[in-house]
Structure formats: structure tokens, C-alpha cells
Design an enzyme around this catalytic site. Structure first.
Site, PDB file in Angstrom:
ATOM      1  N   GLY A   3       0.837  -1.198   0.000  1.00 52.43           N
ATOM      2  CA  GLY A   3       0.000   0.000   0.000  1.00 52.43           C
ATOM      3  C   GLY A   3       0.870   1.245   0.000  1.00 52.43           C
TER       4      GLY A   3
ATOM      5  N   SER B 198       5.798  -1.892  -2.295  1.00 47.56           N
ATOM      6  CA  SER B 198       5.726  -2.852  -3.423  1.00 47.56           C
ATOM      7  C   SER B 198       4.709  -2.389  -4.472  1.00 47.56           C
ATOM      8  CB  SER B 198       5.436  -4.276  -2.929  1.00 47.56           C
ATOM      9  OG  SER B 198       4.457  -4.346  -1.927  1.00 47.56           O
TER      10      SER B 198
ATOM     11  N   SER C 214      -0.290   4.417   4.490  1.00 48.22           N
ATOM     12  CA  SER C 214      -1.583   3.701   4.417  1.00 48.22           C
ATOM     13  C   SER C 214      -1.860   2.907   5.688  1.00 48.22           C
ATOM     14  CB  SER C 214      -1.616   2.781   3.186  1.00 48.22           C
ATOM     15  OG  SER C 214      -0.559   1.843   3.236  1.00 48.22           O
TER      16      SER C 214
ATOM     17  N   LYS D  62       0.518   0.168   6.697  1.00 44.69           N
ATOM     18  CA  LYS D  62       1.148  -1.161   6.590  1.00 44.69           C
ATOM     19  C   LYS D  62       1.885  -1.545   7.865  1.00 44.69           C
ATOM     20  CE  LYS D  62       3.767   0.068   3.118  1.00 44.69           C
ATOM     21  NZ  LYS D  62       3.395   1.492   3.036  1.00 44.69           N
TER      22      LYS D  62
HETATM   23  N1  LIG Z   1      10.386   8.289  -3.202  1.00 34.09           N
HETATM   24  C1  LIG Z   1       9.809   7.554  -2.241  1.00 34.09           C
HETATM   25  N2  LIG Z   1       8.662   6.867  -2.515  1.00 34.09           N
HETATM   26  C2  LIG Z   1       8.098   6.133  -1.543  1.00 34.09           C
HETATM   27  N3  LIG Z   1       8.587   6.006  -0.271  1.00 34.09           N
HETATM   28  C3  LIG Z   1       9.732   6.673   0.033  1.00 34.09           C
HETATM   29  C4  LIG Z   1      10.365   7.481  -0.927  1.00 34.09           C
HETATM   30  N4  LIG Z   1      11.468   8.029  -0.336  1.00 34.09           N
HETATM   31  C5  LIG Z   1      11.507   7.591   0.928  1.00 34.09           C
HETATM   32  N5  LIG Z   1      10.462   6.773   1.162  1.00 34.09           N
HETATM   33  C6  LIG Z   1      10.279   6.052   2.424  1.00 34.09           C
HETATM   34  O1  LIG Z   1      10.611   4.691   2.137  1.00 34.09           O
HETATM   35  C7  LIG Z   1       9.587   3.811   2.539  1.00 34.09           C
HETATM   36  C8  LIG Z   1       9.203   2.835   1.429  1.00 34.09           C
HETATM   37  O2  LIG Z   1      10.179   1.857   1.260  1.00 34.09           O
HETATM   38  P1  LIG Z   1       9.791   0.459   0.605  1.00 34.09           P
HETATM   39  O3  LIG Z   1      11.025  -0.366   0.675  1.00 34.09           O
HETATM   40  O4  LIG Z   1       8.587  -0.071   1.254  1.00 34.09           O
HETATM   41  O5  LIG Z   1       9.458   0.869  -0.908  1.00 34.09           O
HETATM   42  S1  LIG Z   1       9.328  -0.089  -2.174  1.00 34.09           S
HETATM   43  O6  LIG Z   1       8.514  -1.251  -1.798  1.00 34.09           O
HETATM   44  O7  LIG Z   1      10.666  -0.481  -2.613  1.00 34.09           O
HETATM   45  O8  LIG Z   1       8.646   0.724  -3.208  1.00 34.09           O
HETATM   46  C9  LIG Z   1       8.376   4.664   2.869  1.00 34.09           C
HETATM   47  O9  LIG Z   1       7.918   4.122   4.088  1.00 34.09           O
HETATM   48  P2  LIG Z   1       6.365   3.932   4.434  1.00 34.09           P
HETATM   49  O10 LIG Z   1       5.849   5.317   4.646  1.00 34.09           O
HETATM   50  O11 LIG Z   1       6.400   3.133   5.704  1.00 34.09           O
HETATM   51  O12 LIG Z   1       5.697   3.197   3.308  1.00 34.09           O
HETATM   52  C10 LIG Z   1       8.891   6.090   2.989  1.00 34.09           C
HETATM   53  O13 LIG Z   1       9.030   6.436   4.342  1.00 34.09           O
HETATM   54  N1  LIG Z   2      -5.364   0.843  11.409  1.00 30.74           N
HETATM   55  C1  LIG Z   2      -5.263   2.179  11.526  1.00 30.74           C
HETATM   56  N2  LIG Z   2      -6.311   2.915  11.917  1.00 30.74           N
HETATM   57  C2  LIG Z   2      -6.202   4.263  11.995  1.00 30.74           C
HETATM   58  N3  LIG Z   2      -5.078   4.960  11.725  1.00 30.74           N
HETATM   59  C3  LIG Z   2      -4.002   4.290  11.332  1.00 30.74           C
HETATM   60  C4  LIG Z   2      -4.034   2.861  11.212  1.00 30.74           C
HETATM   61  N4  LIG Z   2      -2.823   2.468  10.800  1.00 30.74           N
HETATM   62  C5  LIG Z   2      -2.079   3.575  10.671  1.00 30.74           C
HETATM   63  N5  LIG Z   2      -2.776   4.682  10.994  1.00 30.74           N
HETATM   64  C6  LIG Z   2      -2.268   6.065  10.953  1.00 30.74           C
HETATM   65  O1  LIG Z   2      -1.484   6.204   9.777  1.00 30.74           O
HETATM   66  C7  LIG Z   2      -0.150   6.582  10.105  1.00 30.74           C
HETATM   67  C8  LIG Z   2       0.805   5.908   9.149  1.00 30.74           C
HETATM   68  O2  LIG Z   2       0.775   4.527   9.412  1.00 30.74           O
HETATM   69  P1  LIG Z   2       2.012   3.588   9.070  1.00 30.74           P
HETATM   70  O3  LIG Z   2       1.706   2.268   9.666  1.00 30.74           O
HETATM   71  O4  LIG Z   2       3.295   4.243   9.441  1.00 30.74           O
HETATM   72  O5  LIG Z   2       1.879   3.510   7.473  1.00 30.74           O
HETATM   73  P2  LIG Z   2       2.871   2.877   6.402  1.00 30.74           P
HETATM   74  O6  LIG Z   2       3.710   1.828   7.089  1.00 30.74           O
HETATM   75  O7  LIG Z   2       1.972   2.273   5.361  1.00 30.74           O
HETATM   76  O8  LIG Z   2       3.674   4.024   5.868  1.00 30.74           O
HETATM   77  C9  LIG Z   2       0.017   6.180  11.564  1.00 30.74           C
HETATM   78  O9  LIG Z   2       0.945   6.979  12.225  1.00 30.74           O
HETATM   79  C10 LIG Z   2      -1.375   6.378  12.127  1.00 30.74           C
HETATM   80  O10 LIG Z   2      -1.561   7.720  12.473  1.00 30.74           O
END
Ligand SMILES: Nc1ncnc2c1ncn2[C@@H]1O[C@H](COP(=O)(O)OS(=O)(=O)O)[C@@H](OP(=O)(O)O)[C@H]1O
Ligand SMILES: Nc1ncnc2c1ncn2[C@@H]1O[C@H](COP(=O)(O)OP(=O)(O)O)[C@@H](O)[C@H]1O
Length: 207
Positions: free
Chosen positions: A31, A105, A35, A37
Site C-alpha cells: 500500500g 511494493s 496507508s 502497513k
Molecule cells: N520516493 C519515495 N517513494 C516512496 N517512499 C519513500 C520514498 N522516499 C523515501 N520513502 C520512504 O521509504 C519507505 C518505502 O520503502 P519500501 O522499501 O517499502 O518501498 S518499495 O517497496 O521499494 O517501493 C516509505 O515508508 P512507508 O511510509 O512506511 O511506506 C517512505 O518512508
Molecule cells: N489501522 C489504523 N487505523 C487508523 N489509523 C491508522 C491505522 N494504521 C495507521 N494509521 C495512521 O497512519 C499513520 C501511518 O501509518 P504507518 O503504519 O506508518 O503507514 P505505512 O507503514 O503504510 O507508511 C500512523 O501513524 C497512524 O496515524
């Protein structure tokens, strides 16, 4: 590669799983950034751990500090990131663990490539389908604001694509409902696919 022969060891995945009282599986959370995750996978792992499962959580942010610290966010680097993670997850499943992974992903091809490493039923795709508008309004890391200002390139959902899964086993929108209900839904799914082996009741666990 043709000179390398696979060595079949005496202790196999079934034996390692049986020793732990579980059928190993990979739960693949995909996601947008923000989102939910990591939150969902973390809460599920905590519940599973407390109920006695043997688990490991692979998280994008963490893996990119070590195993994949040489990779960025071009589509090629993401492919390589997910190729490595898929192979590591496969080894962990082979060791008998219930493995959870939390990576954006973004492409169907990447996710299907990991799926193809596993037999039918052992790869469970969980689409965390929280809309972009909600993820952007959360912006817990301030990355969306930077991406909108052009300070981060190739940002998923803004300047790099996210392909919505077409055949995920589960879909969860974290902007609706609460975390406990979402985790219970995941636990119920794991019960239905008999991850607990042999099947047994755990007092108070609800699975
Ligand atoms: N350009 C760009 N696009 C998306 N995300 C970015 C980028 N730069 C840094 N980040 C940070 O890196 C986390 C995503 O890494 P992933 O290894 O899950 O990405 S991927 O599956 O290879 O696309 C992602 O973490 P999550 O917010 O937990 O998803 C971001 O914090
Ligand atoms: N199940 C949930 N219900 C409500 N809010 C959520 C939930 N999961 C995450 N959040 C909110 O979304 C933010 C980002 O979540 P996070 O798990 O870090 O997302 P990701 O790993 O996809 O980047 C959290 O800090 C929280 O505020």
C-alpha cells in the site's frame, strides 16, 4: 549457475513448522506510504507473538537501513529491493516462521514475482487500500509535503506509480473502522487457512 546443485537437507520446512506448532506463511502488506502497513503488520505480529506463534516482521524502512541500504526509489531499485526481500522472506518461511512484510511494493509484477516463489496459499497479499488523500493528510513523516514541493523525486502516488492489486487475498482501508477490528479480521483469516497446526483453541485469543 549450472554448476550449482541444490542440497536437500534432512530437516525440512514441514519439520521446522511442526516443531513450532504452525504452518509457515508470508503475509505481504502492500500500500501507499502512510496507508498503515507498518501499524497493521506490527499489531498483528504482537497479537500472534502473544498467542505463541513464531513470527518475524520485515519492514521497508528497516530493511533499507541494512540489506538494501544501497538502493533508492527508481523502479529498478524498488524491483531489486523487493527481489531481495522476497528471497529473504522465502528463507524465513522455510525456517518455519509466520512472516509479515510491510513494503509499498508498487507494481503488480513485483508482487507476483514474490508470490511465484511460494506454493499456492502460502503467500497472502494484504492490500492496505487507504486512499491517497487520507495518506497525504496523515503525512506522519512529512514526505508528501516534500514530494509536492518537488524536494523528493519518484514519490509513490505523487510522481511514481502505485498499481492497485487485482487479486489480493485481503483488502483493508485503515481510514475506516479501528485497528483491533482489523487485526481480528486478519487473525480470523489465519485461523481459516489453518496457520495454527495442529488446530487448537487458545484461551481468550479468539482464534
Ligand atoms: N520516493 C519515495 N517513494 C516512496 N517512499 C519513500 C520514498 N522516499 C523515501 N520513502 C520512504 O521509504 C519507505 C518505502 O520503502 P519500501 O522499501 O517499502 O518501498 S518499495 O517497496 O521499494 O517501493 C516509505 O515508508 P512507508 O511510509 O512506511 O511506506 C517512505 O518512508
Ligand atoms: N489501522 C489504523 N487505523 C487508523 N489509523 C491508522 C491505522 N494504521 C495507521 N494509521 C495512521 O497512519 C499513520 C501511518 O501509518 P504507518 O503504519 O506508518 O503507514 P505505512 O507503514 O503504510 O507508511 C500512523 O501513524 C497512524 O496515524
Amino acid at each position: 549457475m549450472s554448476n550449482i546443485v541444490w542440497h536437500q537437507h534432512a530437516i525440512d520446512q514441514a519439520a521446522r513448522g511442526a516443531q513450532k506448532g504452525q504452518n509457515p506463511v508470508l503475509l505481504w502488506f502492500t500500500g501507499l506510504s502512510g496507508s498503515g502497513k507498518s501499524t497493521l503488520a506490527g499489531a498483528l505480529e504482537r497479537a500472534l507473538f502473544e498467542y505463541g506463534f513464531h513470527t518475524y516482521l520485515l519492514d521497508g524502512d528497516n530493511v533499507r537501513h541494512g540489506l538494501c541500504k544501497d538502493l533508492g526509489f527508481s523502479l529498478e531499485d524498488r524491483d531489486e529491493n523487493l527481489r531481495r526481500v522476497g528471497e529473504v522472506a522465502k528463507l524465513m518461511v522455510d525456517s518455519g516462521l509466520v512472516v509479515l512484510s510491510a513494503f509499498i511494493s508498487p507494481t503488480r509484477e513485483e508482487r507476483d514475482r514474490v508470490r511465484a516463489l511460494f506454493p499456492q496459499g502460502q503467500f497472502v497479499e494484504v492490500h492496505v487500500s487507504t486512499p491517497l488523500s487520507v495518506c497525504e493528510s496523515r503525512d506522519t513523516k512529512g514526505l508528501y509535503a516534500k514530494a509536492r514541493k518537488g524536494e523528493i523525486s519518484n514519490f509513490t502516488g505523487i510522481s511514481s506509480p502505485y498499481e492497485v492489486p487485482e487479486s489480493a487475498e485481503l483488502t483493508i482501508d485503515t481510514s475506516k473502522g479501528d485497528l483491533d477490528t482489523q487485526v481480528n479480521g486478519l487473525l480470523a483469516y489465519l485461523k481459516a487457512i489453518e496457520v495454527l497446526n495442529p488446530p487448537r483453541e487458545i484461551a481468550g485469543a479468539g482464534i
